[in-house]
Each structure stands twice: as structure tokens, then as C-alpha cells.
Motif scaffolding. Structure first.
Motif, mmCIF file in Angstrom:
data_model
loop_
_atom_site.group_PDB
_atom_site.id
_atom_site.type_symbol
_atom_site.label_atom_id
_atom_site.label_comp_id
_atom_site.label_asym_id
_atom_site.label_seq_id
_atom_site.Cartn_x
_atom_site.Cartn_y
_atom_site.Cartn_z
ATOM 1 N N GLY A 129 6.089 -30.906 -5.236
ATOM 2 C CA GLY A 129 6.772 -29.641 -5.476
ATOM 3 C C GLY A 129 6.774 -29.358 -6.968
ATOM 4 N N TRP A 130 6.914 -28.090 -7.330
ATOM 5 C CA TRP A 130 6.735 -27.719 -8.730
ATOM 6 C C TRP A 130 7.786 -28.317 -9.653
ATOM 7 C CZ3 TRP A 130 9.755 -24.876 -12.152
ATOM 8 C CH2 TRP A 130 10.892 -24.254 -11.628
ATOM 9 N N ALA A 131 8.995 -28.561 -9.134
ATOM 10 C CA ALA A 131 10.074 -29.046 -9.995
ATOM 11 C C ALA A 131 9.738 -30.403 -10.602
ATOM 12 C CB ALA A 131 11.376 -29.118 -9.205
ATOM 13 N N LEU A 132 9.451 -31.382 -9.759
ATOM 14 C CA LEU A 132 9.122 -32.711 -10.274
ATOM 15 C C LEU A 132 7.816 -32.688 -11.060
ATOM 16 C CD1 LEU A 132 10.122 -35.122 -7.355
ATOM 17 C CD2 LEU A 132 11.394 -34.571 -9.434
ATOM 18 N N LYS A 133 6.867 -31.888 -10.618
ATOM 19 C CA LYS A 133 5.595 -31.784 -11.338
ATOM 20 C C LYS A 133 5.831 -31.337 -12.781
ATOM 21 C CE LYS A 133 2.964 -28.242 -10.386
ATOM 22 N NZ LYS A 133 2.021 -27.352 -9.656
ATOM 23 N N TYR A 134 6.677 -30.334 -12.958
ATOM 24 C CA TYR A 134 6.965 -29.832 -14.305
ATOM 25 C C TYR A 134 7.738 -30.856 -15.130
ATOM 26 C CZ TYR A 134 5.524 -24.949 -13.529
ATOM 27 O OH TYR A 134 4.801 -23.803 -13.299
ATOM 28 N N LEU A 135 8.589 -31.627 -14.476
ATOM 29 C CA LEU A 135 9.469 -32.541 -15.205
ATOM 30 C C LEU A 135 8.750 -33.762 -15.765
ATOM 31 C CD1 LEU A 135 12.614 -32.282 -12.921
ATOM 32 C CD2 LEU A 135 12.451 -31.534 -15.299
ATOM 33 N N SER A 136 7.486 -33.962 -15.381
ATOM 34 C CA SER A 136 6.706 -35.030 -16.014
ATOM 35 C C SER A 136 5.418 -34.504 -16.634
ATOM 36 C CB SER A 136 6.374 -36.136 -15.005
ATOM 37 O OG SER A 136 5.416 -35.692 -14.054
#
Length: 439
Positions: A129-136
Motif C-alpha cells: 500500500g502507498w503509505a508504507l511504501k512512502y514511509l521507507s
């Protein structure tokens, strides 16, 4: 003895008694403690603060009798009172302040309709999902659809979730079946740790869920502070004081790394809460809070407290979250938001254990940042200021503040775990600023 002698002695005693000075009757000293009116007042309910060293028993002795109170603070108590009792309480010279207790807003989660157009999928870590993808991610846009993380993220760290309860789900279990959720403190009126509002569970998933969260090795400690699904100001202050004491005891245990408090709540400021927050800060506890879902506001609390890290919600296009066709949108402003994190279309779990891809709100953005703070605490021995510095070093200036809106000087800091940044260094480290010995 002759009668004349006896008469003389009695006469002398009589004259002494008449002429002797008597002890004056001193009236009990009374005062009038200041009374502070607060926004969001809980009608008829008050917080009473004592002078240092004064006790509730001392107070009752002054009043001439005891009465039932709803709860106690380190230096005072909170309860409902009639006008007459309030006046008597304020007359005690060792009462330094009486203020309105407050009730915050109901715990809410914004769930867009099924046809909202969200393309977020929940699956393996290859498609997190985009949230975790962005957070790393280490680029804008993210170079791939992968979330990189540390297996030990948050190990030895307690994350206290001040909310409406956490439901125990498989998402919170370790690979060998150990439940990482602890029913820590219930001060609610429903006398249950269950998450009836479907809010605290989702926040906890963002903080440290096994497939959807950041700090996947942290202990998630539920602190329930709601009254009729609303956070109660005095209950919150009392709970935080209890947690500060428990944190100090936990700090003596081997393997303990630190404590993070997450406040995904809308409260009204009181002197008692501010005092409790200062105690937590002095104890080196990190405090993270949602910035609020009502657009620009200079009064959102507790996120506006200077000892609390405020988190705003961003969209997948790097703009501040603004739910179209809804009153909901992220707070913003230079002094209102310290970090931004994903806050819409989030793959989380409900209090029934059902996966959802539509969750939105600053409550969950705050959860992600609390998880990042737990990651840093778990890797280093840090204080509140140092963990905030680590978060700043690893954040990115990726926000898009275009579009004509006056963003009130909002800081451009998108939260990031820093994992990929650390892997590019020589020698490799878990994140920017981490000691090389921890890699």
C-alpha cells in the motif's frame, strides 16, 4: 488548715481566674482559589489542584467531611460538584486552582465510500500500500512498490496508545503467537478495554501492526480514557500521571529502551493536562499526537502543546489531506504540524479484524510517526529531544503546497523510517544518525 486560710486561697484563685488573659478564638482562615474556565467544559465537573504536600485527607479535614470523588491526580482530584460545594472547595487556602473538566470530541474515523476510487491494495510487503511504501522510500515518487523495514523495529519499546481501547487481533501477534497488546489502564466508563469506537485498534495497527505497521516488535499498551466515547480531560491527565510512574518503573528493567505515547485525540486544554504532559516530558517519554481533522486551527490540543509532536495527514499526491465533499481535512500551519505522514486510503484493520483500505485521518498519520519514534528508541538510548532530531534528519521535503491555498508557513517534513537512507551509507546503518554498531 484554718477556714480563714482556705477562704484566702479561694479568693486568690478567683482573682487570678478573673484577671488571667484568655486564649483568643481564631476564625479558620479561608481563601478563594482561582477558577479557570475552559473551552469544552464538562458541565458541573471540575479539576481541583493542591499545593505541594497537601493531601486529599487534609482537604477533607478542612471541609469537615469527606465525599466521593471521581478520580485523583498526583496533586489534586476531579469530580462533579454543586455550586455550594464548589465554593467551599475554593475556600481552602491549599487549593491552588479549580478549573472546568473538559470532554473532547468523539473518536471518529473518516471512511470514504466504496466508490472513492482508491486503488490501494493490501497484500504482501512487496505491495504494502502507498503509505508504507512512502514511509521507507528514498525518492519522489517512490522507485518501487516495496516497504523495507527492520524486524526488530521497536523492540524493548512501550507505545502507550491513549484512545478508546485496542481489540486483540492476530495482526498484533508475533510469528510465534505472542500477543503484543497489553491491557494497561482502563479509566473509561464502560469498564472494558474493548475498542467499541473502532478507532484505537486502527491507530495501533498503524503504529505496530505485523503487516501494516512500523514498530513491529514494540509492545502496544492500551490506555483507555473515554467517557461516552469522548476523551475526558481529567481522566486523560490522571492516566498520563499513572503511565509516567509506570514508565519509570519499566526503565529499571533489563532490555527496556524507552516509551512513546500516542494521542490520536481531540481534547480541550486544561492546566492539569499541561502539567501531566510536562511530567512525561521530564521523564524522557516521547509524545506524538494527531494534528486534527478540521483544517487550519491554532487551538487543536494536545497536538499544540510544545512538548508534543504534531502530525498532519498527507495524500498520495503529497498534498495535505483534504477529503473532497467532506468537512474533514488535515490541520496545517507552521506551528501546528511538525511532520506529515500518510493519512488517507490506508490499509489497516478494523476492531473486528477485517482489512480496510479506506481509512483516513490524522489519527493514523500520528500512529505511523509514533511507530517511527519507537523504531529510533529501540535502536538507540535516546531522550525526547534526540528522537525528534532523528525523525527530522530522516524526513524528506516532499510535500506539495501548491494550489493557491495559504498553508500558513507549514513545515515541509514528510516522516520516513530512514532505512534506505541508512543502507546507502558506508558503513551501512539502520537510518541516518544511527550508530554504526547497531547496523
Amino acid at each position: 488548715m484554718k477556714m480563714s486560710h482556705i477562704a484566702f486561697i479561694l479568693s486568690m484563685l478567683s482573682s487570678l481566674a478573673v484577671g488571667a488573659p484568655t486564649e483568643p478564638i481564631i476564625a479558620r482562615q479561608t481563601c478563594e482559589a482561582p477558577y479557570q474556565r475552559n473551552d469544552g467544559a464538562y458541565e458541573g465537573h471540575y479539576i481541583v489542584e493542591f499545593a505541594d504536600g497537601y493531601t486529599l485527607d487534609d482537604h477533607f479535614r478542612f471541609l469537615g467531611g469527606a465525599f466521593a470523588v471521581e478520580g485523583t491526580l498526583d496533586e489534586g482530584y476531579y469530580t462533579s460538584m454543586s455550586g455550594n460545594l464548589l465554593a467551599k472547595v475554593r475556600s481552602d487556602c491549599n487549593v491552588t486552582l479549580v478549573e472546568d473538566n473538559t470532554l473532547g470530541e468523539s473518536l471518529k474515523t473518516y471512511d470514504p465510500p466504496d466508490d472513492s476510487g482508491s486503488s490501494v491494495k493490501r497484500g504482501s510487503q512487496a505491495e504494502p500500500g502507498w503509505a508504507l511504501k512512502y514511509l521507507s522510500a528514498d525518492s519522489k515518487p517512490a522507485s518501487d512498490d516495496v516497504y523495507d523495514y527492520l524486524d526488530s523495529a521497536g523492540k524493548g519499546v512501550d507505545v502507550y496508545v491513549f484512545d478508546g481501547g485496542i481489540t486483540h487481533l492476530d495482526e498484533f501477534k508475533t510469528s510465534d503467537g505472542v500477543d503484543r497488546v497489553v491491557d494497561e489502564l482502563d479509566m473509561s466508563d464502560d469498564l472494558s478495554f474493548e475498542d467499541f469506537s473502532n478507532h484505537g485498534t486502527r491507530v495501533a495497527v498503524a503504529i505496530g501492526g505485523a503487516t501494516c505497521g512500523i514498530a513491529r516488535a514494540a509492545t502496544l499498551r492500551s490506555v483507555k480514557v473515554t467517557q461516552n466515547f469522548k476523551p475526558n480531560g481529567a481522566v486523560f491527565a490522571a492516566a498520563l500521571e499513572v503511565i509516567v510512574r509506570r514508565h519509570k518503573e519499566r526503565a529499571k528493567e533489563p532490555g527496556f529502551r524507552g516509551s512513546v505515547c500516542n494521542f490520536s485525540l481531540d481534547l480541550y486544554s486544561t492546566a492539569a493536562i499541561i502539567k501531566a504532559i510536562k511530567k512525561a516530558n521530564t521523564a524522557a517519554m516521547a509524545m506524538v499526537a494527531s494534528a486534527g481533522n478540521h483544517g487550519y486551527s491554532t487551538k487543536h490540543f494536545p497536538s499544540s502543546d510544545p512538548h508534543v509532536i504534531s502530525v498532519g495527514a498527507m495524500q498520495e499526491d503529497y498534498k495535505p489531506w483534504n477529503a473532497r465533499g467532506s468537512i474533514f481535512s488535515s490541520n496545517y500551519g507552521k506551528n501546528e504540524v511538525a511532520f506529515w505522514a500518510p493519512g488517507t486510503g490506508l490499509p489497516l484493520f478494523t476492531n473486528k479484524g477485517a482489512p480496510t483500505t479506506g481509512t483516513a485521518g490524522t489519527s493514523f498519520a500520528s500512529g505511523y510517526v509514533a511507530g517511527i519514534f519507537a523504531l529510533f528508541y529501540g535502536n538507540e538510548k535516546l531522550n525526547w529531544a534526540e528522537v525528534n532530531v532523528r525523525a527530522s534528519w530522516n524526513a524528506d521535503e516532499y510535500m506539495d503546497f501548491s494550489g493557491g491555498t495559504d498553508w500558513k508557513g507549514s513545515l515541509n517534513r514528510v516522516a520516513n523510517t530512514g532505512y534506505r537512507k541508512g543502507q546507502k551509507q558506508n558503513p551501512k546503518v539502520p537510518y541516518t544518525g544511527a550508530p554504526t554498531s547497531s547496523s
